[in-house]
Design an enzyme around this catalytic site. Structure first.
Site, PDB file in Angstrom:
ATOM      1  N   TYR A  88       0.895  -1.083  -0.218  1.00 38.13           N
ATOM      2  CA  TYR A  88       0.011  -0.078   0.064  1.00 38.13           C
ATOM      3  C   TYR A  88       0.834   1.213   0.002  1.00 38.13           C
ATOM      4  O   TYR A  88       0.194   2.302  -0.214  1.00 38.13           O
ATOM      5  CB  TYR A  88      -0.873  -0.034   1.318  1.00 38.13           C
ATOM      6  CG  TYR A  88      -2.248  -0.896   0.777  1.00 38.13           C
ATOM      7  CD1 TYR A  88      -1.946  -2.227   0.681  1.00 38.13           C
ATOM      8  CD2 TYR A  88      -3.339  -0.283   0.869  1.00 38.13           C
ATOM      9  CE1 TYR A  88      -3.289  -3.121   0.344  1.00 38.13           C
ATOM     10  CE2 TYR A  88      -4.804  -1.005   0.665  1.00 38.13           C
ATOM     11  CZ  TYR A  88      -4.411  -2.500   0.774  1.00 38.13           C
ATOM     12  OH  TYR A  88      -5.739  -3.126   0.246  1.00 38.13           O
ATOM     13  N   PRO A 196     -20.102   5.142   0.147  1.00 40.80           N
ATOM     14  CA  PRO A 196     -20.596   5.615  -1.040  1.00 40.80           C
ATOM     15  C   PRO A 196     -21.194   4.430  -1.784  1.00 40.80           C
ATOM     16  O   PRO A 196     -21.843   4.765  -2.939  1.00 40.80           O
ATOM     17  CB  PRO A 196     -19.043   5.870  -1.992  1.00 40.80           C
ATOM     18  CG  PRO A 196     -18.065   5.002  -1.137  1.00 40.80           C
ATOM     19  CD  PRO A 196     -18.529   5.369   0.218  1.00 40.80           C
ATOM     20  N   GLU A 265     -14.795  -1.846  10.332  1.00 42.95           N
ATOM     21  CA  GLU A 265     -15.893  -0.990   9.911  1.00 42.95           C
ATOM     22  C   GLU A 265     -17.371  -1.387  10.354  1.00 42.95           C
ATOM     23  O   GLU A 265     -18.108  -0.487  10.654  1.00 42.95           O
ATOM     24  CB  GLU A 265     -16.005  -1.036   8.226  1.00 42.95           C
ATOM     25  CG  GLU A 265     -17.080  -0.149   7.699  1.00 42.95           C
ATOM     26  CD  GLU A 265     -16.825  -0.052   6.336  1.00 42.95           C
ATOM     27  OE1 GLU A 265     -16.041   0.824   5.621  1.00 42.95           O
ATOM     28  OE2 GLU A 265     -17.337  -0.958   5.442  1.00 42.95           O
TER      29      GLU A 265
HETATM   30  C1  LIG Z   1     -14.674   2.119   1.256  1.00 45.10           C
HETATM   31  C2  LIG Z   1     -14.435   1.489   2.688  1.00 45.10           C
HETATM   32  O1  LIG Z   1     -15.459   1.685   3.601  1.00 45.10           O
HETATM   33  N1  LIG Z   1     -13.145   1.051   2.779  1.00 45.10           N
HETATM   34  C3  LIG Z   1     -13.006   0.143   4.003  1.00 45.10           C
HETATM   35  C4  LIG Z   1     -13.156  -1.392   3.537  1.00 45.10           C
HETATM   36  O2  LIG Z   1     -12.424  -1.936   2.664  1.00 45.10           O
HETATM   37  P1  LIG Z   1     -10.992  -1.492   1.718  1.00 45.10           P
HETATM   38  O3  LIG Z   1     -10.983  -2.401   0.500  1.00 45.10           O
HETATM   39  O4  LIG Z   1     -10.913   0.025   1.177  1.00 45.10           O
HETATM   40  O5  LIG Z   1      -9.826  -1.556   2.734  1.00 45.10           O
HETATM   41  P2  LIG Z   1      -8.486  -1.597   2.406  1.00 45.10           P
HETATM   42  O6  LIG Z   1      -7.857  -2.669   1.671  1.00 45.10           O
HETATM   43  O7  LIG Z   1      -8.225  -0.130   1.939  1.00 45.10           O
HETATM   44  O8  LIG Z   1      -7.710  -1.484   3.712  1.00 45.10           O
HETATM   45  C5  LIG Z   1      -7.636  -0.347   4.761  1.00 45.10           C
HETATM   46  C6  LIG Z   1      -6.559   0.199   5.030  1.00 45.10           C
HETATM   47  O9  LIG Z   1      -5.496  -0.260   5.636  1.00 45.10           O
HETATM   48  C7  LIG Z   1      -4.431  -0.173   5.170  1.00 45.10           C
HETATM   49  N2  LIG Z   1      -3.572  -1.358   4.559  1.00 45.10           N
HETATM   50  C8  LIG Z   1      -4.481  -2.299   4.378  1.00 45.10           C
HETATM   51  C9  LIG Z   1      -3.791  -3.355   3.888  1.00 45.10           C
HETATM   52  C10 LIG Z   1      -2.500  -3.533   3.437  1.00 45.10           C
HETATM   53  O10 LIG Z   1      -1.729  -4.427   2.970  1.00 45.10           O
HETATM   54  N3  LIG Z   1      -1.515  -2.425   3.755  1.00 45.10           N
HETATM   55  C11 LIG Z   1      -2.136  -1.219   4.307  1.00 45.10           C
HETATM   56  O11 LIG Z   1      -1.552  -0.201   4.656  1.00 45.10           O
HETATM   57  C12 LIG Z   1      -4.390   0.990   4.275  1.00 45.10           C
HETATM   58  O12 LIG Z   1      -4.205   2.333   4.897  1.00 45.10           O
HETATM   59  C13 LIG Z   1      -5.928   0.781   3.601  1.00 45.10           C
HETATM   60  O13 LIG Z   1      -6.196   2.012   3.086  1.00 45.10           O
HETATM   61  O14 LIG Z   1     -13.155  -2.259   4.388  1.00 45.10           O
HETATM   62  C14 LIG Z   1     -11.948  -2.168   5.321  1.00 45.10           C
HETATM   63  C15 LIG Z   1     -12.164  -3.336   6.459  1.00 45.10           C
HETATM   64  O15 LIG Z   1     -12.934  -4.236   6.157  1.00 45.10           O
HETATM   65  C16 LIG Z   1     -11.705  -0.838   5.846  1.00 45.10           C
HETATM   66  O16 LIG Z   1     -12.679  -0.720   6.910  1.00 45.10           O
HETATM   67  C17 LIG Z   1     -11.824   0.176   5.091  1.00 45.10           C
HETATM   68  O17 LIG Z   1     -11.728   1.267   5.342  1.00 45.10           O
END
Ligand SMILES: CC(=O)N[C@H]1[C@@H](OP(=O)(O)OP(=O)(O)OC[C@H]2O[C@@H](n3ccc(=O)[nH]c3=O)[C@H](O)[C@@H]2O)O[C@H](CO)[C@H](O)[C@@H]1O
Ligand SMILES: [Mn+2]
Length: 316
Positions: A88, A196, A265
């Site tokens: 990331y 969203p 979440e």
């Molecule tokens: C749009 C939305 O609501 N997004 C949420 C959703 O999916 P997302 O698919 O958006 O989660 P995500 O993969 O973005 O992970 C959340 C955050 O953790 C961090 N990260 C994650 C993985 C990694 O290998 N390295 C790293 O740094 C990074 O800051 C990332 O933005 O669900 C997640 C948990 O179920 C979080 O609640 C996210 O906020």
């Protein structure tokens, strides 16, 4: 004579009464009134005020120049947490560069960036009064643990370091980019962002945790909105309480060998159900790049970038 007077009074009364009921009927049926209605229709109506009288911030509901001038007088600092572990770190450049263009321009901002690879943090020129602090954190094998673990790290950051350093805090996902102003209109005691994907869904289709065994459980028929965990914030005290509570609830789940459907979440949604946010941000404050042309929002301020999950996450 007296009879004529009574007739006059009667007619006048009729006239006033009919006019009033006409006005009431008009206000019930007008779109203005419908817009003020709460989510009695199942959460599908887009509103600018919640049933507990918290504003919902949309383009057109505020005067940015006026809001800026009010908050400028308070000389506030906005702490902002970002996590970039594993692959990331690739999102950092766009995140930070776009933030420097749109995020609290003219205000004091302190980013706290947590990463397992400080050497991979790109050089991004910070605007006036904007600062970036990089902190090393251990790598983790599961993306879910990285995402949930943010609650503990933010809780500790606020408790141990921020008391004299900041007034407000926002906690943002890194796989996202700014396209428009995100400013002082977003500040309040406790701030949630409407997810969203769910803002136009009826409440019973929200992806709340539905298993009573989890601390994040929300029974059918309950719930106000579905909030994203990709952006939330507020005063230090309120966000401290939020992150502390969510982290405790996550740990009770771990002890009971259950993981909520959408991880932290789900717990955040449970928290906001019983501790209502004092301000809500519309999906303008977290849109989704994969349907960027959607005309449901007038402006996109911050948006999740499309990502290849299998490629960027350490596990699937
Ligand atoms: C749009 C939305 O609501 N997004 C949420 C959703 O999916 P997302 O698919 O958006 O989660 P995500 O993969 O973005 O992970 C959340 C955050 O953790 C961090 N990260 C994650 C993985 C990694 O290998 N390295 C790293 O740094 C990074 O800051 C990332 O933005 O669900 C997640 C948990 O179920 C979080 O609640 C996210 O906020
Ligand atoms: Mn994300």
């Amino acid at each position: 004579m007296r009879l004529r007077q009574s007739v006059h009074f009667f007619l006048l009364g009729m006239f006033v009464g009919l006019s009033l009921s006409g006005l009431i009927l008009l206000s019930y049926t007008s779109s203005w009134f419908r817009n003020q209605q709460t989510d009695e229709l199942g959460g599908t109506d887009i509103v600018s005020m919640t049933p507990w009288l918290a504003p919902v911030v949309w383009e057109g509901t505020f005067d940015s120049i006026l809001i800026d001038s009010i908050f400028k007088q308070q000389n506030i600092t906005i702490a902002t947490t970002v996590f970039a572990l594993g692959k990331y770190t690739r999102f950092l450049k766009d995140f930070l560069e776009s933030a420097e263009e749109h995020y609290f321009v003219g205000f004091r901002v302190h980013y706290y960036l947590f990463t397992d690879q400080p050497e991979a943090v790109p050089e991004v020129k910070m605007g006036e009064n904007h600062h970036l602090t990089v902190r090393r954190v251990p790598s983790l094998d599961r993306w879910q643990d990285i995402s949930m673990g943010r609650m503990e790290i933010i809780e500790k950051l606020i408790k141990n370091e921020l008391a004299n350093e900041a007034d407000y805090i926002f906690c943002l996902d890194v796989d996202a980019k700014f396209y428009g102003r995100w400013g002082a209109e977003s500040l309040d005691r406790l701030v949630g962002v409407i997810h969203p994907w769910f803002f136009d869904y009826p409440r019973d289709q929200f992806s709340y945790e539905r298993r009573p065994e989890s601390q994040a459980f929300i029974p059918a028929g309950e719930g106000d909105y579905y909030y994203t965990a990709a952006a939330f914030g507020g005063s230090l005290a309120d966000v401290h309480h939020l992150t502390k509570t969510c982290w405790e609830q996550l740990n009770i789940d771990i002890a009971n060998s259950i993981e909520a459907i959408w991880h932290e979440e789900s717990h955040l949604n449970k928290y906001f159900l019983y501790t209502k946010p004092s301000k809500l941000l519309s999906p303008e404050y977290l849109w989704r790049d994969i349907s960027i042309s959607a005309d449901q929002v007038k402006i996109i301020r911050f948006s999740h970038v499309a990502k290849n999950y299998a490629e960027v996450r350490p596990n699937f």
